[in-house]
Design a protein around this motif. Structure first.
Motif, PDB file in Angstrom:
ATOM      1  N   VAL A 184      -1.542  -8.640  10.133  1.00 27.09           N
ATOM      2  CA  VAL A 184      -0.427  -8.163   9.332  1.00 27.09           C
ATOM      3  C   VAL A 184       0.796  -7.693   9.993  1.00 27.09           C
ATOM      4  CG1 VAL A 184      -1.461  -5.920   8.564  1.00 27.09           C
ATOM      5  CG2 VAL A 184       0.390  -6.837   7.440  1.00 27.09           C
ATOM      6  N   ILE A 185       2.002  -8.511   9.872  1.00 26.05           N
ATOM      7  CA  ILE A 185       3.106  -8.163  10.875  1.00 26.05           C
ATOM      8  C   ILE A 185       3.775  -7.005   9.980  1.00 26.05           C
ATOM      9  CG2 ILE A 185       5.130  -8.809  12.071  1.00 26.05           C
ATOM     10  CD1 ILE A 185       4.038 -11.515  11.771  1.00 26.05           C
ATOM     11  N   ASP A 186       4.149  -5.844  10.314  1.00 25.58           N
ATOM     12  CA  ASP A 186       4.420  -4.764   9.662  1.00 25.58           C
ATOM     13  C   ASP A 186       6.001  -4.692  10.025  1.00 25.58           C
ATOM     14  OD1 ASP A 186       5.546  -2.532   8.636  1.00 25.58           O
ATOM     15  OD2 ASP A 186       3.834  -1.155   9.408  1.00 25.58           O
ATOM     16  N   GLY A 187       6.869  -4.934   9.039  1.00 23.77           N
ATOM     17  CA  GLY A 187       8.322  -4.735   9.369  1.00 23.77           C
ATOM     18  C   GLY A 187       9.128  -3.737   8.592  1.00 23.77           C
ATOM     19  N   GLY A 188       8.137  -2.755   8.090  1.00 26.86           N
ATOM     20  CA  GLY A 188       8.640  -1.719   7.269  1.00 26.86           C
ATOM     21  C   GLY A 188       8.632  -1.885   5.930  1.00 26.86           C
ATOM     22  N   ALA A 189       9.471  -1.247   5.190  1.00 20.27           N
ATOM     23  CA  ALA A 189       9.488  -1.591   3.612  1.00 20.27           C
ATOM     24  C   ALA A 189      10.375  -2.430   3.320  1.00 20.27           C
ATOM     25  CB  ALA A 189       9.793  -0.191   2.808  1.00 20.27           C
TER      26      ALA A 189
END
Ligand code: TXA
Ligand code: MG
Length: 392
Positions: A184-189
């Protein structure tokens, strides 16, 4: 068919600050790594400006089947194909009508999905065998960079387990899909918080199949008259009073008899509607003299609590001052209604998931207007609540 492979899911954080141009971002080693997985026929979760998506190559049935499996999604519900440029539409859609050109010009990149005649390149698993295909160009830099790096159109539904609220943060994706996907690539909310508007351009007249943050009014300014899918309006407005008045509570529950369950938290969501208002409108604290609405809402909370239920409320900061419950989720600290609506869209799914985390049995929240963005919010709320509604 073989089982879903077990992964030790990697959580990759990418800070896509304003100075991080999409071209540069697409060469980032972590984006490259995720793009390689997509090219190899695997799935990757990534942020868009609406909600997190679970992507795979739109050209490969085998790859797309992994999306359906990881989500537990019925395979007759088609997916949206995401592109990073208009050139990438070649072979994905069959032809672009005048309306399609206009929508692309004014709303892309952005949260508008267009249903168009299917091109020959898109695999059948994406469209669930339909002759049409849903396409959109996301605005989120990470989404664009990933599609650029993969050099493929990416099919992606929301990255939740089927039936659960859509994920607006990477941790929501992990809650649902940990061990089922490689990355999962986490780019924030995410910013918008509700899924894109789906506009069908294959009929005689443009028709909204799913409301989102691009509103009917905005579309009509660009392409003229737009209709709303009759199935959608029926399910939203044919709320029938077919339940007896609950004497304990002194209010009338209503049920639209909607058969589907969607976006649903584990607790029971009940929508609270004001009896004096047109359709679904927010009940503000000032709506009644002598705090009558306030006390009716508080009475609802108290009635459920007296039956041993854990009660949670999703409210504005001003309302949080007024009501007492077991758990309060504040979706907005603004007093302007328009800002409250945008904040509700942004935090709705996160709020519903927070209720689950707190093991809340009964979730109460007031209906909002169904104008503009409110239509998208009410659509999701009616589904998440399976139409449970009380009038005070
Ligand atoms: O904002 C969004 O649209 C997010 C992000 C990830 O882009 N995606 C999303 O996908 O919400 P999903 O799969 O959860 O919803 C896709 C919707 C469904 O309601 C599906 O029935 C509809 O689009 N759809 C897809 N292809 C269609 C088609 N050919 N005709 C009509 N509806 C279609
Ligand atoms: Mg979805």
């Amino acid at each position: 068919m073989d089982e879903v492979r077990e992964w030790s899911t990697r959580h990759i954080v990418i800070n896509s600050g304003v100075d991080n141009h999409v071209d540069k971002l697409s060469k980032h080693p972590h984006i490259q790594e995720a793009a390689q997985l997509i090219k190899a026929g695997e799935v990757v979760a990534f942020p868009t400006e609406t909600v997190y998506g679970l992507g795979a190559s739109a050209l490969s049935n085998q790859a797309v089947e992994k999306i359906y499996k990881a989500k537990g999604r019925p395979s007759d519900n088609p997916l949206i194909v995401h592109v990073a440029s208009v050139e990438q539409l070649a072979g994905v859609v069959d032809n672009l009508s005048h309306y399609a050109h206009l929508c692309i010009k004014y709303f892309w990149p952005g949260p508008l999905t267009l249903v168009l005649p299917k091109g020959e390149k898109v695999c059948t698993a994406v469209t669930a065998g339909l002759s049409t295909v849903a396409v959109r160009m996301p605005e989120h830099p990470v989404a664009k960079a990933l599609i650029l790096a993969a050099e493929l159109p990416i099919a992606a539904p929301s990255a939740n387990s089927s039936g659960r609220p859509s994920p607006t943060e990477a941790k929501h994706v992990l809650e649902d899909l940990m061990g089922k996907i490689p990355v999962v690539i986490d780019g924030g909310a995410t910013g918008v918080g509700v899924e894109s508007t789906v506009l069908d351009l294959t009929g005689d007249q443009p028709c909204i199949l799913r409301p989102g943050s691009i509103t009917k009014d905005q579309l009509e300014k660009v392409i003229g008259e737009v209709t709303i899918d009759p199935a959608l309006t029926r399910s939203m407005y044919s709320v029938e009073a077919d339940h007896p008045v609950d004497a304990d509570i002194g209010i009338q529950p209503k049920s639209p008899g909607m058969k589907y369950k969607h976006y649903a938290p584990q607790g029971e969501l009940w929508l609270v509607q004001h009896k004096g208002k047109q359709k679904h409108q927010h009940i503000s604290v000032s709506d009644y003299d002598n705090g009558e609405a306030e006390s009716a809402f508080q009475r609802l909370i108290d009635t459920h609590r007296s039956k041993g239920k854990q009660v949670g409320i999703l409210v504005t900061a001003a309302e949080a001052q007024v009501y007492n419950s077991d758990f309060t989720y504040i979706y907005s600290d603004d007093s302007a209604e328009e800002k409250q609506l945008a904040a509700l869209a942004q935090h709705l799914y996160s709020g519903l998931r927070a209720m689950d985390e707190q093991k809340i049995d009964i979730i109460l929240m007031k209906t909002v207007t169904d104008d503009g963005l409110g239509l998208a919010i009410m659509n999701r709320l009616l589904k998440a609540s399976s139409g449970r509604m009380v009038t005070i």
